[in-house]
Write an enzyme that holds these catalytic residues in place. Sequence first.
Site, mmCIF file in Angstrom:
data_model
loop_
_atom_site.group_PDB
_atom_site.id
_atom_site.type_symbol
_atom_site.label_atom_id
_atom_site.label_comp_id
_atom_site.label_asym_id
_atom_site.label_seq_id
_atom_site.Cartn_x
_atom_site.Cartn_y
_atom_site.Cartn_z
ATOM 1 N N CYS A 190 0.814 -1.230 0.000
ATOM 2 C CA CYS A 190 0.000 0.000 0.000
ATOM 3 C C CYS A 190 0.843 1.274 0.000
ATOM 4 C CB CYS A 190 -0.979 -0.016 1.176
ATOM 5 S SG CYS A 190 -0.232 0.085 2.824
ATOM 6 N N HIS B 223 -2.679 1.194 6.923
ATOM 7 C CA HIS B 223 -3.018 1.130 5.501
ATOM 8 C C HIS B 223 -3.160 2.547 4.960
ATOM 9 C CE1 HIS B 223 -4.299 -0.893 1.872
ATOM 10 N NE2 HIS B 223 -5.353 -0.098 1.770
ATOM 11 N N HIS C 114 -5.710 1.790 -4.355
ATOM 12 C CA HIS C 114 -4.824 1.263 -3.310
ATOM 13 C C HIS C 114 -4.419 -0.172 -3.636
ATOM 14 C CE1 HIS C 114 -7.972 -1.072 -0.724
ATOM 15 N NE2 HIS C 114 -8.427 -0.948 -1.948
#
Length: 360
Positions: A274, A322, A334
């Site tokens: 990510c 994240h 993402h």
Amino acid sequence: MGTGRRGLITAAVAVICAVTAAAPGTAFAAPAPAPSPSASAGASPTAAPGEDLEAVRERLDTLYRQAARATDLYNAAEEKVRKQSAELAGLAKKTAEGRARLAGLRNRAGAAARAQYRTGGLPDEARLMLSDDPREFLDGTGRVLQGERAANGLIGELNRAQEDLELYARDASARWRKLEESRKAEVEARKRVEKRIEAAEKLESQLEQEEKERLARLEREAAQRAQTAWLGSGVLREIDGKASEQGRKAVEFATAQVGKPYEWGAEGPETFDCSGLTSRAWAAAGLAVPRTSQEQWRQLKRVDVGAMRPGDLIVYFADASHVALYVGDGTVVHAPRPGRTVTTAGAGSMPILGVVRPDA
């Protein structure tokens, strides 16, 4: 789903609960409650269809978020190793240059000593008496004084060069210890990531194809519920910011990666995690940002969700484990987790910690 199969899934959930409960570190999100021993013997006759799969979904979500947190620790340790290795290489170069300089100074000092020896080291009075021309002697005396001052300066340079080398040696020793600590942290973080991913993959491997499809549907439904609730708050009506030129380039890069596999610790060009995706997207826009989601959250300027614009980074979960890049219209791009590919998703499909702006 038969009671035998349901019991197998429930038992698998209980096993994974034990794995994650024993894992070190308290920064991860708390795992979902494990099924009670009585429930492990078989499903309740009144259990709703898909109840066991929902427990599996929650457990997988926990495991993968723990893996994401460990990945951040790994990435941070890897960055330290990279930086400290470069510093040590620079220090080694300075040490080599210092040794060469010290050798040159010693050669000069030896030459000066040999020249003094050749003059015989006679006292000034004797040299005056033996000189055919007193003026030449006096001129020579001036040169001797200059030579003495030069010799003193040379001795001072020698001492400073030696001190520099000793300082470099101490510095190198300290930096080497730090590098070894970072390498150990990197190895430990790698083990944590692999342990959690292995547990998640083992749990998923126990599912039949039809159950995997239902599990994927449950994941999509959970994300959709969260996104619907986020949109229902009216936040999207407040978001009308225009992307900056750099933000537009970051969005272009990130969206061009859609479909590429997730790989923890990866920064492209073929696979990403990510924060690897978001850091590379902004690097493509000409701006360096921290490598990990936690450092992006800690170091970059924070903005209100209602004021965000395309190119901003949305950081998720309480532990900042994240991160995604906002592309507009309530959507992010993402790299979700192992087994998935870079994709677009609703910006509110996960719990938002906050928004940061790299080019603020």
